[in-house]
Motif scaffolding. Structure first.
Motif, PDB file in Angstrom:
ATOM      1  N   LEU A   7      -0.184 -17.454   9.885  1.00  0.00           N
ATOM      2  CA  LEU A   7       0.959 -17.718   9.029  1.00  0.00           C
ATOM      3  C   LEU A   7       1.398 -19.173   9.170  1.00  0.00           C
ATOM      4  N   GLU A   8       1.902 -19.701   8.074  1.00  0.00           N
ATOM      5  CA  GLU A   8       2.439 -21.063   8.033  1.00  0.00           C
ATOM      6  C   GLU A   8       3.710 -21.034   7.207  1.00  0.00           C
ATOM      7  N   HIS A   9       4.788 -21.558   7.752  1.00  0.00           N
ATOM      8  CA  HIS A   9       6.066 -21.630   7.022  1.00  0.00           C
ATOM      9  C   HIS A   9       6.494 -20.273   6.467  1.00  0.00           C
ATOM     10  N   GLY A  10       6.282 -19.217   7.255  1.00  0.00           N
ATOM     11  CA  GLY A  10       6.723 -17.881   6.862  1.00  0.00           C
ATOM     12  C   GLY A  10       5.872 -17.207   5.800  1.00  0.00           C
ATOM     13  N   LYS A  11       4.645 -17.703   5.568  1.00  0.00           N
ATOM     14  CA  LYS A  11       3.747 -17.120   4.567  1.00  0.00           C
ATOM     15  C   LYS A  11       2.354 -16.941   5.179  1.00  0.00           C
ATOM     16  N   ILE A  12       1.633 -15.948   4.675  1.00  0.00           N
ATOM     17  CA  ILE A  12       0.255 -15.725   5.117  1.00  0.00           C
ATOM     18  C   ILE A  12      -0.626 -16.791   4.475  1.00  0.00           C
ATOM     19  N   ILE A  13      -1.353 -17.526   5.307  1.00  0.00           N
ATOM     20  CA  ILE A  13      -2.235 -18.589   4.827  1.00  0.00           C
ATOM     21  C   ILE A  13      -3.710 -18.206   4.995  1.00  0.00           C
ATOM     22  N   GLU A  14      -4.004 -17.361   6.008  1.00  0.00           N
ATOM     23  CA  GLU A  14      -5.373 -16.904   6.237  1.00  0.00           C
ATOM     24  C   GLU A  14      -5.359 -15.449   6.683  1.00  0.00           C
ATOM     25  N   TRP A  64       0.795  -1.225   0.000  1.00  0.00           N
ATOM     26  CA  TRP A  64       0.000   0.000   0.000  1.00  0.00           C
ATOM     27  C   TRP A  64       0.831   1.280   0.000  1.00  0.00           C
ATOM     28  N   ASN A  65       2.008   1.283   0.577  1.00  0.00           N
ATOM     29  CA  ASN A  65       2.820   2.501   0.574  1.00  0.00           C
ATOM     30  C   ASN A  65       3.688   2.592  -0.676  1.00  0.00           C
ATOM     31  N   LYS A  66       4.176   1.464  -1.154  1.00  0.00           N
ATOM     32  CA  LYS A  66       5.051   1.458  -2.337  1.00  0.00           C
ATOM     33  C   LYS A  66       4.355   0.933  -3.588  1.00  0.00           C
ATOM     34  N   ARG A  67       3.178   0.340  -3.423  1.00  0.00           N
ATOM     35  CA  ARG A  67       2.396  -0.222  -4.532  1.00  0.00           C
ATOM     36  C   ARG A  67       3.170  -1.293  -5.300  1.00  0.00           C
ATOM     37  N   ASN A  68       3.829  -2.157  -4.565  1.00  0.00           N
ATOM     38  CA  ASN A  68       4.613  -3.246  -5.134  1.00  0.00           C
ATOM     39  C   ASN A  68       3.854  -4.555  -4.935  1.00  0.00           C
ATOM     40  N   SER A  69       3.065  -4.942  -5.920  1.00  0.00           N
ATOM     41  CA  SER A  69       2.248  -6.153  -5.785  1.00  0.00           C
ATOM     42  C   SER A  69       3.065  -7.441  -5.859  1.00  0.00           C
ATOM     43  N   ALA A  70       4.330  -7.369  -6.238  1.00  0.00           N
ATOM     44  CA  ALA A  70       5.180  -8.562  -6.258  1.00  0.00           C
ATOM     45  C   ALA A  70       5.336  -9.154  -4.862  1.00  0.00           C
ATOM     46  N   VAL A  71       5.086  -8.350  -3.838  1.00  0.00           N
ATOM     47  CA  VAL A  71       5.183  -8.830  -2.466  1.00  0.00           C
ATOM     48  C   VAL A  71       4.168  -9.947  -2.200  1.00  0.00           C
ATOM     49  N   LEU A  72       3.093  -9.989  -2.963  1.00  0.00           N
ATOM     50  CA  LEU A  72       2.087 -11.035  -2.771  1.00  0.00           C
ATOM     51  C   LEU A  72       2.670 -12.413  -3.047  1.00  0.00           C
ATOM     52  N   ASP A  73       3.414 -12.563  -4.149  1.00  0.00           N
ATOM     53  CA  ASP A  73       4.046 -13.851  -4.456  1.00  0.00           C
ATOM     54  C   ASP A  73       5.080 -14.217  -3.407  1.00  0.00           C
ATOM     55  N   GLU A  74       5.727 -13.217  -2.863  1.00  0.00           N
ATOM     56  CA  GLU A  74       6.779 -13.427  -1.860  1.00  0.00           C
ATOM     57  C   GLU A  74       6.212 -13.863  -0.501  1.00  0.00           C
ATOM     58  N   CYS A  75       5.068 -13.314  -0.110  1.00  0.00           N
ATOM     59  CA  CYS A  75       4.624 -13.446   1.283  1.00  0.00           C
ATOM     60  C   CYS A  75       3.310 -14.187   1.493  1.00  0.00           C
ATOM     61  N   LEU A  76       2.593 -14.523   0.434  1.00  0.00           N
ATOM     62  CA  LEU A  76       1.336 -15.252   0.585  1.00  0.00           C
ATOM     63  C   LEU A  76       1.510 -16.689   0.132  1.00  0.00           C
ATOM     64  N   ALA A  77       0.867 -17.597   0.846  1.00  0.00           N
ATOM     65  CA  ALA A  77       0.836 -19.000   0.437  1.00  0.00           C
ATOM     66  C   ALA A  77      -0.040 -19.110  -0.816  1.00  0.00           C
ATOM     67  N   PRO A  78       0.255 -20.050  -1.702  1.00  0.00           N
ATOM     68  CA  PRO A  78      -0.558 -20.190  -2.922  1.00  0.00           C
ATOM     69  C   PRO A  78      -2.042 -20.418  -2.624  1.00  0.00           C
ATOM     70  N   ASN A  79      -2.343 -21.077  -1.514  1.00  0.00           N
ATOM     71  CA  ASN A  79      -3.724 -21.380  -1.156  1.00  0.00           C
ATOM     72  C   ASN A  79      -4.272 -20.445  -0.072  1.00  0.00           C
ATOM     73  N   VAL A  80      -3.768 -19.204  -0.041  1.00  0.00           N
ATOM     74  CA  VAL A  80      -4.203 -18.208   0.935  1.00  0.00           C
ATOM     75  C   VAL A  80      -5.718 -18.016   0.859  1.00  0.00           C
ATOM     76  N   GLU A  81      -6.321 -17.743   2.017  1.00  0.00           N
ATOM     77  CA  GLU A  81      -7.743 -17.404   2.070  1.00  0.00           C
ATOM     78  C   GLU A  81      -7.895 -16.044   2.725  1.00  0.00           C
ATOM     79  N   TYR A  82      -8.723 -15.197   2.104  1.00  0.00           N
ATOM     80  CA  TYR A  82      -8.993 -13.850   2.603  1.00  0.00           C
ATOM     81  C   TYR A  82     -10.491 -13.751   2.863  1.00  0.00           C
ATOM     82  N   HIS A  83     -10.853 -13.277   4.056  1.00  0.00           N
ATOM     83  CA  HIS A  83     -12.263 -13.214   4.439  1.00  0.00           C
ATOM     84  C   HIS A  83     -12.620 -11.835   4.981  1.00  0.00           C
TER      85      HIS A  83
END
Length: 154
Positions: free
Chosen positions: A122-129, A29-48
């Motif tokens: 978080l799981e294994h250093g990534k956001i999972i939920e 949100w401050n730098k608008r760098n969406s590449a951080v999503l691949d770096e920090c989210l699990a592939p099966n992340v859930e957002y609610h």
């Protein structure tokens, strides 16, 4: 009672988890760098939220792109954050300018400030939920919308 080594390991995990969330906030949100999503989210992340659920990183990216297109000049300030085991809880102030269409609401040019409460797992250093609550009514009012009572039905 936790042994000293276990306690230190738990403290270090909580510190790393909070740093990861701070990193995501800043980059997204401050730098608008969406590449951080691949770096920090699990592939099966859930957002609610109470109104929506996204499953998987590709849906998450679409949701981010939708809001990023509607709100520019964004800044996210962390007001509170704490961690416990594999969880991080945050309260942030999101400030932005409404410069794009949002669910049929044309760009207003209005400055918008929204407090958001989020719980992460978080799981294994990534956001999972991620579970998020924000003041949607306040946001709509800041966009120029008005709330009216429905007419009574006879």
């Amino acid at each position: 009672m936790l042994e000293t080594a276990e306690f230190k390991h738990l403290q270090e995990q909580e510190r790393r988890n909070k740093k990861l969330i701070e990193h995501v906030f800043d980059e997204l949100w401050n730098k608008r760098n969406s590449a951080v999503l691949d770096e920090c989210l699990a592939p099966n992340v859930e957002y609610h939220t109470p109104n929506m659920t996204c499953r998987g990183i590709e849906e998450y990216k679409k949701m981010y792109a939708f809001y990023a297109a509607a709100f520019e000049q964004s800044h996210l300030e962390i007001l509170d954050m704490f961690g416990s085991n594999d969880r991080v809880f945050s309260r942030v102030l999101f400030s932005c300018v409404h410069t794009g269409e949002l669910n049929g609401i044309p760009a207003s040019g209005n400055e918008v400030k929204i407090q958001t409460f989020t719980a992460y797992r978080l799981e294994h250093g990534k956001i999972i939920e991620e579970y998020e609550l924000f003041d949607e009514l306040g946001m709509m009012q800041q966009l120029g919308m008005e709330l009216h009572l429905k007419e009574a039905v006879d």
